[in-house]
Write a protein that holds these residues in place. Sequence first.
Motif, short mmCIF file in Angstrom:
data_model
loop_
_atom_site.label_atom_id
_atom_site.label_comp_id
_atom_site.label_asym_id
_atom_site.label_seq_id
_atom_site.Cartn_x
_atom_site.Cartn_y
_atom_site.Cartn_z
N ARG A 10 0.85 -1.20 0.00
CA ARG A 10 0.00 0.00 0.00
C ARG A 10 0.89 1.25 0.00
O ARG A 10 1.68 1.45 0.91
N ILE A 11 0.74 2.06 -1.04
CA ILE A 11 1.60 3.23 -1.21
C ILE A 11 0.77 4.50 -0.99
O ILE A 11 -0.29 4.66 -1.61
N LEU A 12 1.26 5.38 -0.15
CA LEU A 12 0.61 6.68 0.04
C LEU A 12 1.40 7.74 -0.75
O LEU A 12 2.60 7.91 -0.54
N ILE A 13 0.71 8.41 -1.66
CA ILE A 13 1.34 9.45 -2.49
C ILE A 13 0.96 10.82 -1.94
O ILE A 13 -0.24 11.14 -1.85
N VAL A 14 1.96 11.61 -1.58
CA VAL A 14 1.71 12.96 -1.06
C VAL A 14 2.32 13.95 -2.03
O VAL A 14 3.55 14.14 -2.06
N GLU A 15 1.50 14.53 -2.87
CA GLU A 15 1.97 15.40 -3.96
C GLU A 15 0.88 16.42 -4.25
O GLU A 15 -0.28 16.05 -4.44
N ASP A 16 1.23 17.71 -4.26
CA ASP A 16 0.20 18.75 -4.45
C ASP A 16 -0.07 19.08 -5.91
O ASP A 16 -1.05 19.73 -6.22
N PHE A 33 0.42 -2.04 -7.05
CA PHE A 33 0.32 -1.50 -5.70
C PHE A 33 -1.08 -0.98 -5.42
O PHE A 33 -1.79 -0.54 -6.33
N GLU A 34 -1.44 -1.00 -4.15
CA GLU A 34 -2.66 -0.35 -3.71
C GLU A 34 -2.28 1.11 -3.44
O GLU A 34 -1.26 1.37 -2.80
N VAL A 35 -3.07 2.06 -3.96
CA VAL A 35 -2.64 3.45 -3.94
C VAL A 35 -3.61 4.33 -3.18
O VAL A 35 -4.83 4.20 -3.32
#
Length: 238
Positions: A10-16, A33-35
């Motif tokens: 499980r990947i957490l993407i933090v991008e504005d 991946f789970e996103v």
Amino acid sequence: MSDNEIKSARILIVEDEAPIRTLISFACAGAGFEVECTDSAVTAQRIVEENRPDLVLLDYMLPELSGVEWLEKLHADPKTKDLPVIMLTARGSESDRVKGLNAGADDYVVKPFMPRELIARIQAVLRRYRIQSQNRGGTDDVVVCGPLTMNESSFEAKVDDVPLSLSAKEFKLLLVFAKNPERVYSREMLLQLVWDNANVDERTVDVHMLRLRKQLQGTKAENLLQTVRGLGYRAHVE
Ligand code: CA
């Protein structure tokens, strides 16, 4: 974490920036991946508390709380200090990369990047965490890189159980490579990471590399440290 668990991590993407977020999200989902995505570190903190991801892709420049500020918070908290984080940084900003690594990022990827490179970096970091958790058997701070094992809290380095005798700087330098095999580090980056920007010559790096290689001579890690012509050095695991 098994191979299958890495594939479906499980990947957490933090991008504005929405277009970049979408691109990364597609690449990660395409790799299996789970996103989960967010545009702020404040929301990311909440997500981590509620349902901890396996890895965070963290943009350096974010509104409110910057990526590196949040990373420092994550690392200060015992609950999240071992959460794998890859920083996304702008091209040409070597100092951002060093700040990210110093704040505890496991790796960085420079924008713009090839999705394939990003996926390979994610898989490498997840695999490294798996090896560490298999090796440490309950104790923290052990880094394994091929035949080399380093303990960050006891400052011990071993190749196949034979201890190396390293100075503090040599240990710190070797640790940089051990943490990110295959990653090429320029002399300038190594000076910033190991010598904290002290007023030392780039040749200092070469001298220390030479000493490390001498230490590794005759061991199974003999060819671990490689020169990448025109770029710097890297650790290569055969
Ligand atoms: Ca940004």
